[in-house]
Design an enzyme around this catalytic site. Structure first.
Site: not given
Length: 305
Positions: A208-209
């Site tokens: 996600g990041d």
């Protein structure tokens, strides 16, 4: 699924993990993070653990990070720090905390990036039913992207999820940055995402990041993933994020592509995935990201509303 254990104090956590006599012998500050304070705690019995700390109001932040790390660990595909517990300490520190097994930094293996590409592909192929039933997209809880809330309300389709839970909240928060022409194009783009995005063959657990700052080298010489903003989505979104701020070495992408997950036309969608992260940076850090956001919006909606 089981959740990481909550403790009412660091002392309670250490006692549960290492025995009633566990005590902190030394706390050494570790620098490098932008949001939290970090320490290596050396216990009087020689055990070492890693702890992140922040204000008591940030306990939800650590609960979300613990859930993401635990989800990645459960796939058994790529290294990530073991979650020992989290909580809010009303005692000596008076702060929220996340307690992790210490991962010592090491020297990279020669095949470091190839292995990460293979391991990430395996993570993206792992079953997601433990986090999202019925092949849906989202996560069992909301979490954070950087310092901002990340909405993970389940959706049946990826395109709907990306519109409702990724782009729309960021555009709404940044509304004051855009003029009338911008807003027309934004509205058109949100209404026509299906022209540009594709539903994946199957949902994937995402970090996600995923940028270079959230990859570290463990003492085994392999890549370990840290600081996730985990959710179930399209694997391409993770790969797009790796390319946003400089990219990873070619060996990583070559190894990932060998897994057959990345579609040949992925490059046509990459900027649209990264529009989410650029909007988030615009909302966190200000107008220096506005030109990049506009460039992507105008690329996909060149003719206006």
């Amino acid at each position: 699924m089981m959740k990481p254990q909550y403790f009412h104090s660091i002392e309670d956590a250490l006692a549960a993990l290492f025995g009633s006599g566990a005590a902190i012998g030394k706390a050494e500050r570790v620098f490098g993070g932008d949001i939290n304070d970090s320490y290596v705690l050396t216990l009087t019995d020689g055990h070492c653990v890693f702890v992140k700390a922040n204000s008591r109001e940030d306990a939800a932040f650590f609960a979300a990070e613990a859930a993401g790390l635990d989800a990645i660990a459960r796939t058994g595909t790529v290294g990530t720090p073991q979650v020992l517990g989290y909580g809010a300490d009303a005692g000596r520190m008076g702060r929220s905390f996340l307690l992790l097994a210490l991962v010592s930094a090491g020297r990279r293996r020669k095949d470091y990036w190839e292995m990460l590409g293979q391991e990430l592909a395996n993570m993206h192929r792992a079953d997601t039913g433990e986090y999202m039933e019925g092949g849906r997209y989202g996560f069992f809880r909301d979490n954070y992207i950087g310092m901002r809330d990340q909405i993970n309300t389940p959706r049946e389709g990826w395109i709907t999820f990306f519109r409702d839970c990724r782009l729309m909240p960021q555009f709404r928060y940044a509304a004051g940055c855009f003029d009338r022409k911008d807003r027309q194009k934004i509205t058109w783009l949100l209404d026509h995402l299906e022209k540009f995005l594709a539903e994946p063959a199957y949902p994937s657990l995402l970090h996600g990041d995923l940028w270079a700052g959230n990859v570290m080298t463990g003492d085994d010489g392999r890549a370990w993933l840290i600081d996730p903003a985990a959710y179930v989505g399209h694997a391409e979104a993770d790969i797009a994020m790796t390319e946003l701020f400089g990219g990873f070495p070619a060996a990583f992408y070559d190894a990932y592509k060998e897994a057959g997950i990345l579609q040949p036309d992925y490059g046509e969608r990459r900027d649209l995935y990264n529009l989410y992260h650029l909007l988030n940076h615009l909302n966190m850090f200000g107008g220096s990201y506005l030109a990049s956001v506009r460039r992507i919006v105008y690329r996909y909606a060149p003719w206006g509303a």
